[in-house]
Scaffold this motif. Structure first.
Motif, PDB file in Angstrom:
ATOM      1  N   TYR A  10      41.635  48.610  12.971  1.00 53.97           N
ATOM      2  CA  TYR A  10      41.632  48.004  11.638  1.00 53.97           C
ATOM      3  C   TYR A  10      41.261  46.520  11.698  1.00 53.97           C
ATOM      4  O   TYR A  10      40.393  46.051  10.953  1.00 53.97           O
ATOM      5  CB  TYR A  10      42.997  48.164  10.968  1.00 53.97           C
ATOM      6  CG  TYR A  10      43.014  47.590   9.573  1.00 53.97           C
ATOM      7  CD1 TYR A  10      42.518  48.326   8.502  1.00 53.97           C
ATOM      8  CD2 TYR A  10      43.514  46.307   9.330  1.00 53.97           C
ATOM      9  CE1 TYR A  10      42.507  47.794   7.213  1.00 53.97           C
ATOM     10  CE2 TYR A  10      43.503  45.772   8.057  1.00 53.97           C
ATOM     11  CZ  TYR A  10      43.002  46.515   6.995  1.00 53.97           C
ATOM     12  OH  TYR A  10      42.988  45.987   5.734  1.00 53.97           O
ATOM     13  N   SER A  11      41.923  45.758  12.568  1.00 48.64           N
ATOM     14  CA  SER A  11      41.735  44.302  12.571  1.00 48.64           C
ATOM     15  C   SER A  11      40.309  43.905  12.925  1.00 48.64           C
ATOM     16  O   SER A  11      39.803  42.881  12.448  1.00 48.64           O
ATOM     17  CB  SER A  11      42.718  43.636  13.545  1.00 48.64           C
ATOM     18  OG  SER A  11      42.437  43.999  14.881  1.00 48.64           O
ATOM     19  N   GLN A  40      32.757  53.912  11.477  1.00 44.70           N
ATOM     20  CA  GLN A  40      33.098  55.208  12.061  1.00 44.70           C
ATOM     21  C   GLN A  40      33.557  56.178  10.967  1.00 44.70           C
ATOM     22  O   GLN A  40      34.506  55.899  10.234  1.00 44.70           O
ATOM     23  CB  GLN A  40      34.211  55.048  13.099  1.00 44.70           C
ATOM     24  CG  GLN A  40      33.881  54.076  14.224  1.00 44.70           C
ATOM     25  CD  GLN A  40      33.019  54.690  15.306  1.00 44.70           C
ATOM     26  OE1 GLN A  40      33.506  55.202  16.303  1.00 44.70           O
ATOM     27  NE2 GLN A  40      31.705  54.647  15.113  1.00 44.70           N
ATOM     28  N   ARG A  41      32.900  57.315  10.892  1.00 42.79           N
ATOM     29  CA  ARG A  41      33.206  58.285   9.825  1.00 42.79           C
ATOM     30  C   ARG A  41      34.394  59.177  10.164  1.00 42.79           C
ATOM     31  O   ARG A  41      35.024  59.739   9.269  1.00 42.79           O
ATOM     32  CB  ARG A  41      31.974  59.155   9.551  1.00 42.79           C
ATOM     33  CG  ARG A  41      30.798  58.391   8.956  1.00 42.79           C
ATOM     34  CD  ARG A  41      29.566  59.269   8.868  1.00 42.79           C
ATOM     35  NE  ARG A  41      29.817  60.478   8.061  1.00 42.79           N
ATOM     36  CZ  ARG A  41      28.995  61.525   8.020  1.00 42.79           C
ATOM     37  NH1 ARG A  41      27.894  61.517   8.759  1.00 42.79           N
ATOM     38  NH2 ARG A  41      29.287  62.570   7.272  1.00 42.79           N
ATOM     39  N   TYR A  42      34.699  59.313  11.469  1.00 46.95           N
ATOM     40  CA  TYR A  42      35.739  60.255  11.872  1.00 46.95           C
ATOM     41  C   TYR A  42      36.723  59.600  12.840  1.00 46.95           C
ATOM     42  O   TYR A  42      36.330  58.811  13.707  1.00 46.95           O
ATOM     43  CB  TYR A  42      35.115  61.489  12.540  1.00 46.95           C
ATOM     44  CG  TYR A  42      34.053  62.149  11.699  1.00 46.95           C
ATOM     45  CD1 TYR A  42      34.395  63.024  10.657  1.00 46.95           C
ATOM     46  CD2 TYR A  42      32.697  61.894  11.924  1.00 46.95           C
ATOM     47  CE1 TYR A  42      33.414  63.625   9.874  1.00 46.95           C
ATOM     48  CE2 TYR A  42      31.717  62.492  11.148  1.00 46.95           C
ATOM     49  CZ  TYR A  42      32.087  63.351  10.123  1.00 46.95           C
ATOM     50  OH  TYR A  42      31.113  63.939   9.335  1.00 46.95           O
ATOM     51  N   MET A  43      37.991  59.953  12.696  1.00 48.55           N
ATOM     52  CA  MET A  43      39.014  59.488  13.621  1.00 48.55           C
ATOM     53  C   MET A  43      39.969  60.623  13.930  1.00 48.55           C
ATOM     54  O   MET A  43      40.380  61.370  13.029  1.00 48.55           O
ATOM     55  CB  MET A  43      39.803  58.309  13.041  1.00 48.55           C
ATOM     56  CG  MET A  43      40.908  57.810  13.986  1.00 48.55           C
ATOM     57  SD  MET A  43      41.537  56.154  13.562  1.00 48.55           S
ATOM     58  CE  MET A  43      42.311  56.463  11.985  1.00 48.55           C
ATOM     59  N   ARG A  87      46.385  51.827   5.853  1.00 51.29           N
ATOM     60  CA  ARG A  87      45.299  51.018   5.294  1.00 51.29           C
ATOM     61  C   ARG A  87      43.940  51.679   5.524  1.00 51.29           C
ATOM     62  O   ARG A  87      43.089  51.702   4.618  1.00 51.29           O
ATOM     63  CB  ARG A  87      45.308  49.615   5.903  1.00 51.29           C
ATOM     64  CG  ARG A  87      46.530  48.786   5.548  1.00 51.29           C
ATOM     65  CD  ARG A  87      46.354  47.345   5.961  1.00 51.29           C
ATOM     66  NE  ARG A  87      47.562  46.566   5.774  1.00 51.29           N
ATOM     67  CZ  ARG A  87      47.615  45.247   5.814  1.00 51.29           C
ATOM     68  NH1 ARG A  87      46.509  44.555   6.033  1.00 51.29           N
ATOM     69  NH2 ARG A  87      48.756  44.604   5.634  1.00 51.29           N
ATOM     70  N   ILE A  88      43.733  52.189   6.738  1.00 50.42           N
ATOM     71  CA  ILE A  88      42.466  52.864   7.038  1.00 50.42           C
ATOM     72  C   ILE A  88      42.305  54.095   6.153  1.00 50.42           C
ATOM     73  O   ILE A  88      41.242  54.347   5.580  1.00 50.42           O
ATOM     74  CB  ILE A  88      42.399  53.250   8.525  1.00 50.42           C
ATOM     75  CG1 ILE A  88      42.352  51.994   9.400  1.00 50.42           C
ATOM     76  CG2 ILE A  88      41.169  54.122   8.805  1.00 50.42           C
ATOM     77  CD1 ILE A  88      42.524  52.254  10.886  1.00 50.42           C
ATOM     78  N   ILE A  90      37.025  55.631   3.906  1.00 53.96           N
ATOM     79  CA  ILE A  90      35.803  55.521   4.715  1.00 53.96           C
ATOM     80  C   ILE A  90      35.809  56.519   5.869  1.00 53.96           C
ATOM     81  O   ILE A  90      34.785  57.120   6.203  1.00 53.96           O
ATOM     82  CB  ILE A  90      35.657  54.083   5.269  1.00 53.96           C
ATOM     83  CG1 ILE A  90      35.467  53.089   4.126  1.00 53.96           C
ATOM     84  CG2 ILE A  90      34.502  53.998   6.264  1.00 53.96           C
ATOM     85  CD1 ILE A  90      35.472  51.634   4.568  1.00 53.96           C
ATOM     86  N   THR A  91      36.985  56.704   6.452  1.00 52.25           N
ATOM     87  CA  THR A  91      37.107  57.484   7.686  1.00 52.25           C
ATOM     88  C   THR A  91      37.916  58.755   7.450  1.00 52.25           C
ATOM     89  O   THR A  91      39.024  58.710   6.911  1.00 52.25           O
ATOM     90  CB  THR A  91      37.796  56.644   8.786  1.00 52.25           C
ATOM     91  OG1 THR A  91      37.113  55.395   8.921  1.00 52.25           O
ATOM     92  CG2 THR A  91      37.777  57.378  10.116  1.00 52.25           C
TER      93      THR A  91
END
Length: 352
Positions: free
Chosen positions: A234-235, A242-245, A300-301, A306-307
């Protein structure tokens, strides 16, 4: 006349005696008592603390808190100057800078240490720890002692283990759930032989870049993905590229706080005690803070949309463990029997 001469002689001897008592005379044989604990306490010390991550990360917060505590505990006689984000040196340059005395404190990630001491490869074995409790048991027990003893032989003095959190996988190609999903992809990793071999076993390609170059190599598509803690993801804005986590918790990212032994010995003992006391307090505080911060970063992510995030189940993790088990067998000789036995004992204890 004889009476006058006697009086003059008496007065002269008295004056000499008074002068000697008041000012003393040079005498190399004279013994002077010195309180060693007071030596240097009227001298201000400035210690440079270099690290490569952002201020709003577990390590960044811990470094700032540490500087505050040291100033308080030494009544301002020791100042910790902070240099975050790699403004002075990158991760590997810090080791040489510490040796030369250009900086006085560094806190490299475990993987960075493996280049200098291969026993530390133990901490890069995949799925070594299941949770933060196991991490704490390792660092505060015999495993931590063995690692610091080993690195002391290389000329570095460890004064603490700092927490960050578990690493997660991100990429810009597809969701990663099973081991075969990672085949053919490229990932930025820290410069650890064990990490390179982990990806090789999985059929992926691992490359290394300095931490502060990661955002650019992700943005430019030089690599497909990377592995890191949620606070770093995040920071540093990695998630934006990046689309995937995958929440995999496959490795633990922590730091060892190092000083140079000879420099440390030049500090007054009272300052040493105060600095170590501050370090111990920050270390305890950081354990809880790192978990809270990483949980916050995940939220937050997730909220950005986005991901796409997938959290590994225990069944999925077992599949990854099975595929990666040969790595444990390969590194047993390098890590050493005593350290490996302690790691195995930790694994067994978790099942009891």
């Amino acid at each position: 006349m004889r009476g006058l001469a006697t009086i003059i002689t008496f007065l002269f001897v008295g004056i000499l005696t008074a002068f000697y008592i008041g000012f003393g005379l040079p005498d190399s044989s004279r013994i002077v008592a010195v309180d060693e604990e007071l030596v240097g306490l009227n001298e201000k010390y400035t210690l440079k603390f270099s690290h490569v991550v952002a201020k709003n990360t577990p390590k960044g917060h811990a470094a700032a808190y540490f500087a505050e505590l040291v100033k308080e505990k030494t009544d301002g006689w020791v100042e910790i100057q902070l240099f975050p984000n790699g403004v002075l040196y990158d991760a590997q340059e810090e080791f040489e800078a510490l040796k030369k005395g250009d900086v006085h404190i560094i806190a490299p990630a475990f993987s960075e240490v493996t280049i200098h001491d291969r026993k530390w490869t133990a901490l890069d074995l995949p799925y070594l720890f299941d949770n933060e409790i196991m991490v704490e048991q390792a660092f505060e027990g015999r495993i931590g002692e063995l690692l610091l003893e080993s690195f002391a032989k290389k000329g570095f003095m460890g004064i603490a283990f700092w927490d960050n959190g578990f690493k997660q996988l991100t990429n810009n190609v597809k969701p990663i759930i099973y081991p075969e999903d990672i085949t053919g992809l490229s990932f930025r990793v820290m410069p650890s032989e064990a990490l390179f071999k982990t990806y090789r076993i999985l059929g992926a390609r691992a490359v290394t870049y300095p931490f502060n170059d990661v955002y650019n190599v992700l943005r430019d598509g030089i690599v497909d993905g990377q592995e890191n803690t949620l606070s770093n993801i995040y920071s540093k804005g990695f998630y934006q590229q990046q689309r995937y986590m995958t929440i995999s918790n496959h490795n633990y990212l922590g730091y060892v706080v190092l000083v140079e032994p000879e420099f440390w010995s030049t500090l007054p003992e009272r300052h040493q005690s105060s600095i170590q006391e501050a370090m111990d307090e920050v270390t305890m505080w950081l354990r809880k803070h790192a978990m809270e911060l990483n949980n916050d970063m995940l939220q937050r992510i997730s909220s950005t949309g986005i991901t796409e995030i997938h959290e590994q189940s225990e069944e999925e993790k077992d599949q990854w463990r099975k595929v990666l088990k040969p790595l444990y067998d390969e590194y047993e000789t390098i890590i050493g029997k005593e350290l490996m036995d302690e790691l195995k004992r930790l694994q067994i204890d978790k099942e009891l």
